[in-house]
Motif scaffolding. Structure first.
Motif, short mmCIF file in Angstrom:
data_model
loop_
_atom_site.label_atom_id
_atom_site.label_comp_id
_atom_site.label_asym_id
_atom_site.label_seq_id
_atom_site.Cartn_x
_atom_site.Cartn_y
_atom_site.Cartn_z
N ARG A 100 0.81 -1.22 0.00
CA ARG A 100 0.00 0.00 0.00
C ARG A 100 0.85 1.26 0.00
O ARG A 100 0.38 2.32 -0.42
CB ARG A 100 -0.95 -0.01 1.20
CG ARG A 100 -1.98 -1.12 1.16
CD ARG A 100 -3.02 -0.99 2.27
NE ARG A 100 -3.99 -2.07 2.19
CZ ARG A 100 -3.96 -3.16 2.96
NH1 ARG A 100 -3.03 -3.29 3.87
NH2 ARG A 100 -4.87 -4.10 2.82
N THR A 101 2.08 1.17 0.48
CA THR A 101 2.94 2.35 0.55
C THR A 101 4.25 2.18 -0.23
O THR A 101 5.11 3.05 -0.18
CB THR A 101 3.28 2.69 2.02
OG1 THR A 101 3.90 1.55 2.64
CG2 THR A 101 2.01 3.06 2.79
N ALA A 102 4.39 1.08 -0.96
CA ALA A 102 5.61 0.86 -1.73
C ALA A 102 5.74 1.93 -2.81
O ALA A 102 4.77 2.23 -3.52
CB ALA A 102 5.60 -0.52 -2.37
N PRO A 103 6.92 2.54 -2.96
CA PRO A 103 7.08 3.59 -3.99
C PRO A 103 7.08 3.00 -5.39
O PRO A 103 7.29 1.80 -5.59
CB PRO A 103 8.46 4.18 -3.64
CG PRO A 103 9.19 3.06 -2.97
CD PRO A 103 8.16 2.30 -2.19
N ASP A 104 6.82 3.87 -6.38
CA ASP A 104 6.80 3.42 -7.77
C ASP A 104 8.13 2.81 -8.20
O ASP A 104 8.16 1.97 -9.12
CB ASP A 104 6.45 4.58 -8.70
CG ASP A 104 5.00 5.02 -8.57
OD1 ASP A 104 4.26 4.42 -7.78
OD2 ASP A 104 4.63 6.00 -9.26
N ALA A 105 9.21 3.21 -7.58
CA ALA A 105 10.52 2.68 -7.94
C ALA A 105 10.73 1.25 -7.46
O ALA A 105 11.75 0.63 -7.78
CB ALA A 105 11.63 3.57 -7.36
N MET A 106 9.76 0.71 -6.72
CA MET A 106 9.86 -0.66 -6.20
C MET A 106 8.90 -1.58 -6.95
O MET A 106 7.69 -1.37 -6.95
CB MET A 106 9.53 -0.69 -4.71
CG MET A 106 9.42 -2.09 -4.10
SD MET A 106 10.99 -3.01 -4.06
CE MET A 106 11.74 -2.29 -2.58
N GLY A 107 9.46 -2.58 -7.60
CA GLY A 107 8.65 -3.64 -8.18
C GLY A 107 8.69 -4.84 -7.26
O GLY A 107 9.71 -5.09 -6.60
N SER A 108 7.59 -5.59 -7.18
CA SER A 108 7.57 -6.73 -6.27
C SER A 108 6.53 -7.75 -6.71
O SER A 108 5.51 -7.40 -7.33
CB SER A 108 7.29 -6.28 -4.84
OG SER A 108 7.38 -7.36 -3.93
N SER A 109 6.78 -8.99 -6.35
CA SER A 109 5.82 -10.06 -6.56
C SER A 109 6.05 -11.11 -5.48
O SER A 109 7.08 -11.11 -4.79
CB SER A 109 5.98 -10.69 -7.95
OG SER A 109 7.24 -11.31 -8.07
#
Length: 328
Positions: A100-109
């Motif tokens: 919910r607060t991860a920045p756009d520069a962070m991709g994750s799965s």
């Protein structure tokens, strides 16, 4: 693979910061059903250029060349952490809150999978049900370390998250590099909350013995925004992609697809009603299912382009069969 990836949209590890790969296509050269070699750009063959980018997998012609933007990304802070089956609920809840607060520069799965019983795997993973949380962050290593600390606090059994050259990005998912026959299904989710976590674990948790792997990929950021040059891939309303896949062994296929039916019916309350075109695979892709990857008005527009460049439906393989059905 590069061409198919772009024609279906293309969700890269850095997509939340850079957008869909299709938004960075400058030109396509395609041989259409009439045997002509056409060059499609934002100013030449503009309708074909629009349709190919997001709607051109197997149905509008054979793409023989592609020109794409490159991005000056030399390094990132990335990798993955495996967690034991006993921690799956806590890990998924942590990830759901964290996104919910991860920045756009962070991709994750996050991947739920029973690892194969192979001697090349460490004992902590071999033959075990695990959760693999993956990260790709283009900010500083210091900021990346701070962002992933909540997961380190959970005690992963493996941890490869570190500063790396971009050339090593493939090691984050560490997927097979050899061809594998695979059937998969997906849906876009509008949200992923505690109730969704509980339902996912009922269907695909350690005790469910599901015959497939499940991946949840974080969307949003630039993936939710329109590209500078409009394309057929205009439906961008999902916050997550829920993906399930399994090796396509013919004798197991009916049971796998029945299990898919149960999984996607159970998670339907969180669905946007859409799918990710890139992640559709296997012979059971229907016209109705494929159409949900697009805005309704764009389905009609795709139909017009199909009729113009392939009126006799020469290209109708794989996705083409489904596309041909809904565009004619």
């Amino acid at each position: 693979g590069v061409v198919s990836y772009h024609l279906g949209g293309g969700i890269g590890m850095l997509g939340r910061g850079l957008g869909w790969a299709v938004d960075h296509v400058r030109a396509l050269e395609v041989v259409t059903a009439d045997g002509l070699l056409r060059r499609a750009t934002a100013t030449e063959e503009t309708e074909l250029f629009w349709a190919l980018r997001g709607g051109g997998k197997g149905t509008l012609g054979v793409v023989v060349a592609i020109e794409i933007d490159l991005h000056p990304v030399a390094r990132l802070y990335g990798g993955g952490m495996h967690f034991a089956a006993a921690d799956v609920s806590h890990v998924l809840m942590t990830w759901a809150d964290w996104t919910r607060t991860a920045p756009d520069a962070m991709g994750s799965s996050v991947l739920l999978i029973r690892m194969p019983d192979l001697p090349v795997l460490p004992d902590a993973l071999r033959g075990r049900y695990v959760v693999h949380v993956r990260f790709a962050f283009t900010g500083s290593a210091a900021d990346g370390k701070r962002l992933v600390q909540p997961f380190r606090d959970l005690g992963p059994v493996t941890d490869t998250v570190a500063e790396m050259p971009y050339s090593a990005v493939g090691s984050i998912h560490a997927e097979p590099t050899t061809p594998v026959p695979f059937h998969a299904r997906n849906m876009m989710l509008a949200s992923f909350d505690a109730a969704a976590v509980a339902e996912l674990l009922r269907q695909a948790g350690p005790d469910a013995d599901a015959p497939y792997l499940v991946e949840l990929r974080l969307m949003g950021g630039a993936l939710a925004r329109p590209g500078a040059v409009p394309s057929a891939l205009a439906r961008r309303d999902g916050e997550f992609v829920l993906y399930a896949g399994a090796v396509a062994e013919p004798d197991r296929a009916p049971a796998v697809h029945a299990a898919y039916d149960r999984l996607f019916a159970a998670l339907a309350p969180w669905s946007t009603g859409g799918v990710c075109v890139n992640f559709l695979s296997g012979p059971d892709v229907t016209a109705a299912q494929l159409a949900t990857g697009y805005l309704p008005a764009d389905v009609a527009r795709l139909a017009a382009v199909k009729r113009a460049v392939d009126p006799d439906d020469v290209f109708r393989v794989h996705h083409g069969r489904a596309v041909a059905a809904f565009v004619r």
